[in-house]
Design an enzyme around this catalytic site. Structure first.
Site, mmCIF file in Angstrom:
data_model
loop_
_atom_site.group_PDB
_atom_site.id
_atom_site.type_symbol
_atom_site.label_atom_id
_atom_site.label_comp_id
_atom_site.label_asym_id
_atom_site.label_seq_id
_atom_site.Cartn_x
_atom_site.Cartn_y
_atom_site.Cartn_z
ATOM 1 C CG ASP A 96 -86.208 -6.305 -23.082
ATOM 2 O OD1 ASP A 96 -85.315 -7.053 -22.658
ATOM 3 O OD2 ASP A 96 -87.096 -5.827 -22.361
ATOM 4 C CG ASP A 196 -85.455 -10.734 -19.485
ATOM 5 O OD1 ASP A 196 -86.127 -9.915 -18.835
ATOM 6 O OD2 ASP A 196 -85.654 -11.968 -19.444
ATOM 7 C CD GLU A 246 -85.100 -8.243 -15.442
ATOM 8 O OE1 GLU A 246 -86.164 -8.136 -14.832
ATOM 9 O OE2 GLU A 246 -84.958 -9.009 -16.427
ATOM 10 C CG HIS A 320 -92.028 -5.358 -18.503
ATOM 11 N ND1 HIS A 320 -90.781 -4.764 -18.389
ATOM 12 C CD2 HIS A 320 -91.790 -6.694 -18.587
ATOM 13 C CE1 HIS A 320 -89.852 -5.693 -18.412
ATOM 14 N NE2 HIS A 320 -90.427 -6.876 -18.522
ATOM 15 C CG ASP A 321 -91.474 -8.064 -15.235
ATOM 16 O OD1 ASP A 321 -92.432 -8.494 -15.908
ATOM 17 O OD2 ASP A 321 -90.292 -8.335 -15.487
#
Length: 573
Positions: A96, A196, A246, A320-321
């Site tokens: 990431d 990200d 993302e 994870h969000d």
């Protein structure tokens, strides 16, 4: 470009995956310990969220050094072992990369704060009076997106936490430094990257107030974004790897371009529009029941739009969000197992590359914390105070956090019914869910009717049938808000996928040809619908994967298929 369309990615949040050294904190050796489990599941890639040195203000997304390992997770030798051991099992490792911003603890920012002009230009600093921010933009974590530095007489931009300073991608030195990071990890054997909020890296030429929103319309999919992505890909050779971006508050046309192979930018994109259908008036912190009709419409728009424009999507419900999907769009009680399986099938069989978030394959639920002290997420803690400031009671604010907090997905992985869910022998950094004694890997791994086994079948089916990874998609039952249905076609192969999104029995109009199709997957036993079948299914005791091929003729009456609560049915021509 690496072929990725028939692959499945598993996301690991290391901090909550497995603790190997009994400190209550997940680590790289814990991931290595569970590689056989992941190989059994059948996944092809592991996406591991940041394990770089970090103050952990945003759980690792505030990076202080891109080319080192945070001692809390282990050592560089551990990372090299993980890369090696994953590869030995046919699994590629994806890292990431947080390239929109760094931690304010990063050496670059520290040198900027010390007055070095070269490093101030690594970030977005603006001159200004201490009582007037450069713009009225709001941080995505609440409050102003600008922070004043008295000793410099300047403001710096932080679209996220105040400790996450945005990088200045207009600076060639910044872009070159980030390319070196990619090449460093590529040489180590990393086989993919997740970038990200990468569509935020190109900021506008003119900074101005936003009188219509929080500022995002000025910096999302910015003026040089495609130029920057092409340059990064070209100069690092990552086109040969799997890459996913993302995309925050993006548009379909932009995602199609990012992921169109001819553009040579990214393999695929994450977008989040389908996960906002339970936001009241578009506000994440205002609760409402999911709008299923809007969900269907968004899936159809994005799936067919990406198809027609040559783009490729990352398919996901959880990360994870995000809150746990079975709690959000499914059922934690009577139809827990059925709804978890249906939600899995509904996206795994679409056009795109599926992502599984740790514990999703077990049907893990939201945390159900009852005290604010149990939360760790900076966004949740900030918004708890904001909600109280808006006049909400503590009980109302906690209810909103229980539904929306990112900590819902960050509770420890539930490996067994042992203390702390088998995650650790010591109290974890964040509390384990109370459900761990019922919902855990040990209880499901060797149960053919389990959610885990259903995920294994979905993954195997993707490899077996090219129509899933290569085929076109067209949506069915447009007027039935309760059913998400679509057809996949490829070189004479055809699948019809029917998903009941509700806890009530519903019907789908059947095409005459379907009576000759065979059922190849389902989440209920192969019995006729109706009172008896519904009653037997209610307690889930008789539920099976339904993978045994059968004819659907007996399920149809006068051109209709009756779907049981949260039922999924996959038909093959």
């Amino acid at each position: 470009m690496t072929e990725f369309r028939d692959k499945v990615v598993y996301q690991i949040y290391p901090k909550s995956f497995k603790d190997s050294n009994k400190d209550g904190f997940g680590d790289l050796q814990g991931v290595i310990e569970k590689l056989d489990y992941l190989q059994e599941l059948g996944i092809d890639y592991i996406w591991i969220t940041p394990v770089f040195p970090s103050p952990q203000k945003d759980n690792g997304y505030d990076v202080a050094d891109y080319c080192a390992i945070d001692p809390r997770f282990g050592t560089m030798a551990d990372m090299e072992e993980l890369i090696r051991e994953s590869g030995r099992r046919g699994i590629g490792l994806m890292l990431d990369m947080v390239f929109n911003h760094t931690s304010t603890a990063h050496e670059w920012f520290q040198r900027a704060m010390a007055g070095e002009k070269e490093y101030q230009d690594y970030y977005i600093f603006k001159e200004g009076a201490p009582d007037r921010a450069p713009t009225n933009w709001q941080s995505k974590f609440g409050g102003s997106a600008w922070e004043y530095v008295p000793q410099l007489g300047k403001w710096y931009l932080h679209l996220f936490d105040v400790t996450q300073a945005d990088l200045n991608w207009e600076n060639t030195r910044v872009r070159e430094a980030l390319k070196k990071v990619i090449l460093f990890w590529k040489k180590k054997g990393i086989r993919g990257f997740r970038f990200d909020v990468v569509n935020l890296i190109s900021k506008p030429e003119i900074y101005e107030d936003d009188h219509e929103g929080d500022g995002r319309r000025f910096y999302s999919d910015g003026p040089h974004i495609h130029e920057y992505l092409k340059e990064l890909t070209r100069d690092t050779g990552i086109e040969e790897l799997v890459t996913v971006g993302e995309m925050s508050s993006t548009r379909l046309e932009a995602c199609a371009r990012y992921s169109n192979p001819q553009e040579r930018e990214l393999s695929m994109c994450f977008h989040f529009h389908h996960l906002k259908v339970d936001y009241k008036d578009g506000d994440k912190w205002a609760l409402m029941e999911p709008d299923r009709r809007a969900l269907k419409k968004l899936f159809e728009q994005w799936q067919t739009g990406m198809q027609s424009q040559g783009g490729w999507s990352a398919l996901f419900w959880c990360n994870h969000d995000q809150p746990r999907i079975v709690s959000r769009f499914g059922d934690e009680g009577r139809y827990w197992k059925a709804s978890a399986k249906m939600l899995a099938a509904s996206i795994h069989l679409m056009r795109g590359t599926p992502y599984i978030y740790q514990g999703e394959e077990l049907g893990m639920t939201n945390a159900h914390y009852s005290r604010v002290e149990q939360y760790r997420d900076v966004e949740s803690l900030n918004y708890y105070m904001i909600l109280l400031g808006q006049g909400k009671t503590k009980e109302e604010a906690l209810a909103i956090l229980a539904a929306r907090s990112r900590d819902n997905s960050r509770t420890p992985m539930q490996w067994s019914a042992a203390a702390y869910g088998g995650f650790s022998e010591k109290e974890p950094w964040i509390a384990v869910q109370d459900s761990y004694q019922k919902i855990n890997a040990a209880a499901q791994r060797y149960d053919d009717s389990s959610i885990f086994s259903f995920y294994k079948k979905l993954i195997a089916l993707r490899r077996e049938k090219a129509v899933i990874s290569q085929g076109s998609i067209a949506f069915l039952a447009p007027d039935n808000a309760d059913v998400l249905a679509y057809r996949r076609q490829w070189e004479g192969e055809e699948l019809v996928v029917l998903n009941n999104l509700t806890a009530e029995e519903t019907t789908v109009t059947a095409e005459p040809a379907w009576t000759a199709y065979r059922k190849i997957l389902g989440n209920y036993e192969n019995t006729a619908a109706g009172a008896e079948g519904q009653e037997r299914a209610a307690g889930q005791a008789d539920e099976v994967t339904g993978s045994r091929p059968d004819r659907m003729g007996e399920r149809m009456a006068e051109g209709r298929i009756v779907l049981r609560p949260y039922e999924t049915v996959v038909l093959e021509k």
